[in-house]
Design an enzyme around this catalytic site. Structure first.
Site, PDB file in Angstrom:
ATOM      1  N   HIS A 120       0.858  -1.192   0.000  1.00  0.00           N
ATOM      2  CA  HIS A 120       0.000   0.000   0.000  1.00  0.00           C
ATOM      3  C   HIS A 120       0.888   1.233   0.000  1.00  0.00           C
ATOM      4  O   HIS A 120       1.947   1.227   0.625  1.00  0.00           O
ATOM      5  CB  HIS A 120      -0.893   0.007   1.252  1.00  0.00           C
ATOM      6  CG  HIS A 120      -2.047   0.935   1.153  1.00  0.00           C
ATOM      7  ND1 HIS A 120      -1.946   2.274   1.428  1.00  0.00           N
ATOM      8  CD2 HIS A 120      -3.341   0.722   0.779  1.00  0.00           C
ATOM      9  CE1 HIS A 120      -3.121   2.841   1.241  1.00  0.00           C
ATOM     10  NE2 HIS A 120      -3.981   1.933   0.839  1.00  0.00           N
ATOM     11  N   ASP A 141      -7.962  -5.238   0.236  1.00  0.00           N
ATOM     12  CA  ASP A 141      -8.511  -6.050  -0.847  1.00  0.00           C
ATOM     13  C   ASP A 141      -8.173  -7.536  -0.745  1.00  0.00           C
ATOM     14  O   ASP A 141      -8.706  -8.336  -1.505  1.00  0.00           O
ATOM     15  CB  ASP A 141      -7.995  -5.532  -2.195  1.00  0.00           C
ATOM     16  CG  ASP A 141      -8.576  -4.172  -2.518  1.00  0.00           C
ATOM     17  OD1 ASP A 141      -9.777  -3.995  -2.277  1.00  0.00           O
ATOM     18  OD2 ASP A 141      -7.828  -3.307  -2.993  1.00  0.00           O
TER      19      ASP A 141
HETATM   20  N1  CMC Z   1       3.940  -7.825  -4.775  1.00  0.00           N
HETATM   21  C1  CMC Z   1       5.280  -7.869  -4.945  1.00  0.00           C
HETATM   22  N2  CMC Z   1       6.099  -6.820  -4.809  1.00  0.00           N
HETATM   23  C2  CMC Z   1       5.544  -5.657  -4.460  1.00  0.00           C
HETATM   24  C3  CMC Z   1       4.158  -5.529  -4.250  1.00  0.00           C
HETATM   25  C4  CMC Z   1       3.349  -6.656  -4.415  1.00  0.00           C
HETATM   26  N3  CMC Z   1       2.022  -6.593  -4.234  1.00  0.00           N
HETATM   27  N4  CMC Z   1       3.879  -4.247  -3.912  1.00  0.00           N
HETATM   28  C5  CMC Z   1       5.049  -3.611  -3.911  1.00  0.00           C
HETATM   29  N5  CMC Z   1       6.068  -4.455  -4.244  1.00  0.00           N
HETATM   30  C6  CMC Z   1       7.491  -4.132  -4.297  1.00  0.00           C
HETATM   31  C7  CMC Z   1       7.815  -3.296  -5.530  1.00  0.00           C
HETATM   32  O1  CMC Z   1       8.132  -4.107  -6.631  1.00  0.00           O
HETATM   33  C8  CMC Z   1       8.991  -2.490  -5.028  1.00  0.00           C
HETATM   34  O2  CMC Z   1      10.136  -3.349  -5.025  1.00  0.00           O
HETATM   35  P1  CMC Z   1      11.606  -2.778  -5.390  1.00  0.00           P
HETATM   36  O3  CMC Z   1      11.901  -1.727  -4.354  1.00  0.00           O
HETATM   37  O4  CMC Z   1      12.509  -3.963  -5.331  1.00  0.00           O
HETATM   38  O5  CMC Z   1      11.476  -2.196  -6.788  1.00  0.00           O
HETATM   39  C9  CMC Z   1       8.645  -2.206  -3.562  1.00  0.00           C
HETATM   40  O6  CMC Z   1       7.795  -3.290  -3.166  1.00  0.00           O
HETATM   41  C10 CMC Z   1       7.955  -0.869  -3.337  1.00  0.00           C
HETATM   42  O7  CMC Z   1       6.735  -0.864  -4.106  1.00  0.00           O
HETATM   43  P2  CMC Z   1       6.152   0.382  -4.897  1.00  0.00           P
HETATM   44  O8  CMC Z   1       5.547  -0.134  -6.168  1.00  0.00           O
HETATM   45  O9  CMC Z   1       7.173   1.468  -4.984  1.00  0.00           O
HETATM   46  O10 CMC Z   1       5.008   0.847  -3.917  1.00  0.00           O
HETATM   47  P3  CMC Z   1       3.800   1.849  -4.276  1.00  0.00           P
HETATM   48  O11 CMC Z   1       3.487   2.578  -3.019  1.00  0.00           O
HETATM   49  O12 CMC Z   1       4.083   2.670  -5.475  1.00  0.00           O
HETATM   50  O13 CMC Z   1       2.615   0.852  -4.671  1.00  0.00           O
HETATM   51  C11 CMC Z   1       0.688  -0.530  -4.574  1.00  0.00           C
HETATM   52  C12 CMC Z   1       1.567   0.499  -3.837  1.00  0.00           C
HETATM   53  C13 CMC Z   1      -0.552  -0.776  -3.752  1.00  0.00           C
HETATM   54  C14 CMC Z   1       0.270   0.040  -5.952  1.00  0.00           C
HETATM   55  C15 CMC Z   1       1.494  -1.826  -4.752  1.00  0.00           C
HETATM   56  O14 CMC Z   1       1.877  -2.335  -3.505  1.00  0.00           O
HETATM   57  C16 CMC Z   1       0.715  -2.889  -5.538  1.00  0.00           C
HETATM   58  O15 CMC Z   1       0.725  -2.867  -6.775  1.00  0.00           O
HETATM   59  N6  CMC Z   1       0.026  -3.850  -4.827  1.00  0.00           N
HETATM   60  C17 CMC Z   1      -0.783  -4.856  -5.490  1.00  0.00           C
HETATM   61  C18 CMC Z   1      -2.133  -4.256  -5.930  1.00  0.00           C
HETATM   62  C19 CMC Z   1      -3.051  -3.986  -4.779  1.00  0.00           C
HETATM   63  O16 CMC Z   1      -3.244  -4.833  -3.912  1.00  0.00           O
HETATM   64  N7  CMC Z   1      -3.697  -2.797  -4.762  1.00  0.00           N
HETATM   65  C20 CMC Z   1      -4.674  -2.417  -3.731  1.00  0.00           C
HETATM   66  C21 CMC Z   1      -4.260  -1.236  -2.943  1.00  0.00           C
HETATM   67  S1  CMC Z   1      -5.334  -0.941  -1.509  1.00  0.00           S
HETATM   68  C22 CMC Z   1      -6.902  -0.431  -2.181  1.00  0.00           C
HETATM   69  C23 CMC Z   1      -7.032   1.025  -2.447  1.00  0.00           C
HETATM   70  O17 CMC Z   1      -6.614   1.838  -1.628  1.00  0.00           O
HETATM   71  O18 CMC Z   1      -7.638   1.381  -3.504  1.00  0.00           O
END
Ligand code: CMC
Length: 391
Positions: free
Chosen positions: A269, A326
């Protein structure tokens, strides 16, 4: 460009002051108007929480009764609006139908399609009362079944369940555990400060557009898979693991291999770097609800094992990736009988009081239109050439 500061995706920009919702992502804290989400999920109802979020305080017994009465009296939609649903193709996705229904509502009440306080108050009641009716009609249309009028002897949640799953000629039997689980899920979704759809509502509201326009825009913003659609992706991931026969350990290894581009859906998140407090509450309900449906427990078991495997893995620990709201919610919706394309509609019903509260807060505290700047990276000035002189 002067001293403009570029902040793509507004990662470091606060767009407003707000007194509605507090999040401490490092410690997994979520409070509406100061009340911890855990207490509201245990003791409150959806309508009471809606009142709290919109008006700022928990209602007295008399205030709650009056509010519930106001909502109860407004659940019906105009007959001509029922006809509107017949215009959409059978089996249309319910989310655009819901957004269109919200917008159409504004044309059925001139009294509430404005920004004077009494108009906004009237639109607040109508939207909260009619959203489940519109959602259930969108659902019935998507599965090609007849729609049911609201039955105002029922509670808000029961009414929605009956309009979704009942048939005109049959009595509907409620299951208290399912009714409460749906109520809790809606409470957990009521607000989450400046997420994409809520910021959209505030943006549209800042132009002086009425509450229906802002909520309809919020509904459309919520429809995107990066926002309201992740719970559907979780179900698809769990089904994929089940059908492929791979172990959760094998799946987690795929996720850790960045080249594979596979994410553990329902994990991570932008703000929570700890267990999402909503996920902890939902997990308990998932356990109870899925017990009622033997045969549907396989996906829950995979989810629980997947969580255990991930949480004991350094990749997830180092990156502070925990289950989010989720991860378990889709499992409950599925067990209740909703198809995956209804999950975001349920999210929209839950989020509605938050959208309304933010719209009203903005109207009361600022009359400035939102107008972000940009950093121009296009062509410098050049001279127009008639088409026959262009290369
Ligand atoms: N599975 C594997 N790796 C992950 C995941 C995941 N679900 N989420 C983040 N990472 C890794 C990412 O690859 C990165 O690794 P590295 O530093 O080695 O490149 C690190 O963790 C930091 O992630 P980020 O993408 O910079 O984090 P963000 O804050 O931009 O993204 C997120 C947040 C929710 C988009 C992401 O965690 C994600 O895509 N999760 C899966 C989709 C999901 O469950 N979404 C629902 C969010 S809650 C509902 C809402 O509020 O609407």
């Amino acid at each position: 460009t002067g001293n403009l500061f570029l902040d793509p995706a507004f990662v470091n920009t606060a767009s407003c002051d707000s007194r509605i919702t507090y999040i401490d992502g490092d410690n997994g804290v979520l409070r509406y108007r100061g009340y911890p989400i855990e207490q509201l999920a245990t003791h409150s109802t959806y309508l009471e929480t809606a009142y709290l979020v919109i008006y700022g305080d928990l209602p007295s017994a008399a205030e709650l009764k009056t509010f519930e009465e106001r909502i109860r009296r407004s659940t019906l939609i105009d007959e001509r609006m029922r006809d509107l649903f017949r215009c959409f193709p059978r089996r249309s996705h319910p989310m655009p139908v819901l957004a269109a229904g919200v917008m159409a509502l504004s044309t059925f009440s001139e009294k509430s399609a404005g920004i004077e306080p009494d108009q906004v108050e009237n639109a607040t009641d109508r939207l909260i009362a009619k959203m489940p009716t519109l959602a259930a009609f969108s659902y019935k249309n998507s599965v090609g079944q007849p729609t049911l009028y609201p039955d105002n002897s029922l509670s808000y949640i029961e009414n929605f369940i009956r309009m979704s799953f009942g048939f005109p000629t049959e009595a509907y039997e409620f299951n208290d555990e399912i009714t409460r689980a749906l109520e809790v899920l809606l409470i957990l979704h009521v607000d989450h400060e400046q997420n994409c759809s809520t910021s959209t509502v505030r943006m549209v509201g800042s132009s002086g557009a009425n509450l229906y326009s802002a909520v309809s825009a919020g509904t459309n913003a919520l429809s995107g898979p990066k926002h309201g659609g992740a719970n559907q992706a979780v179900i698809e991931m769990l089904q994929g693991i089940r059908d492929s026969g791979m172990s959760t350990r094998e799946f987690v290894s795929q996720v850790k291999d960045h080249k594979s581009n596979v994410k553990l859906m329902g994990f991570g998140h932008r703000i929570y770097k700890n267990y999402d407090p909503r996920a902890a509450i939902i997990k308990e309900h998932a356990d109870n609800i899925l017990k009622l449906h033997s045969g549907r427990q396989d996906l829950l078991e995979i989810a629980q094992e997947l969580e255990e495997t991930a949480m004991s893995d350094d990749y997830f620990r180092e990156r502070k990736l925990y289950p989010n709201v989720d991860f378990y919610s889709g499992l409950i919706y599925e067990a209740m009988g909703f198809p995956v394309n209804m999950f975001t509609v349920l999210f929209a019903i839950g989020r509605l009081p938050g959208w309304i509260a933010h719209y009203r807060e903005q109207l009361a505290t600022s009359n400035k239109i939102w107008r972000p700047r940009q950093i121009y990276t296009g062509e410098q000035e050049r001279a127009y050439r008639p088409v026959d002189l262009r290369p």
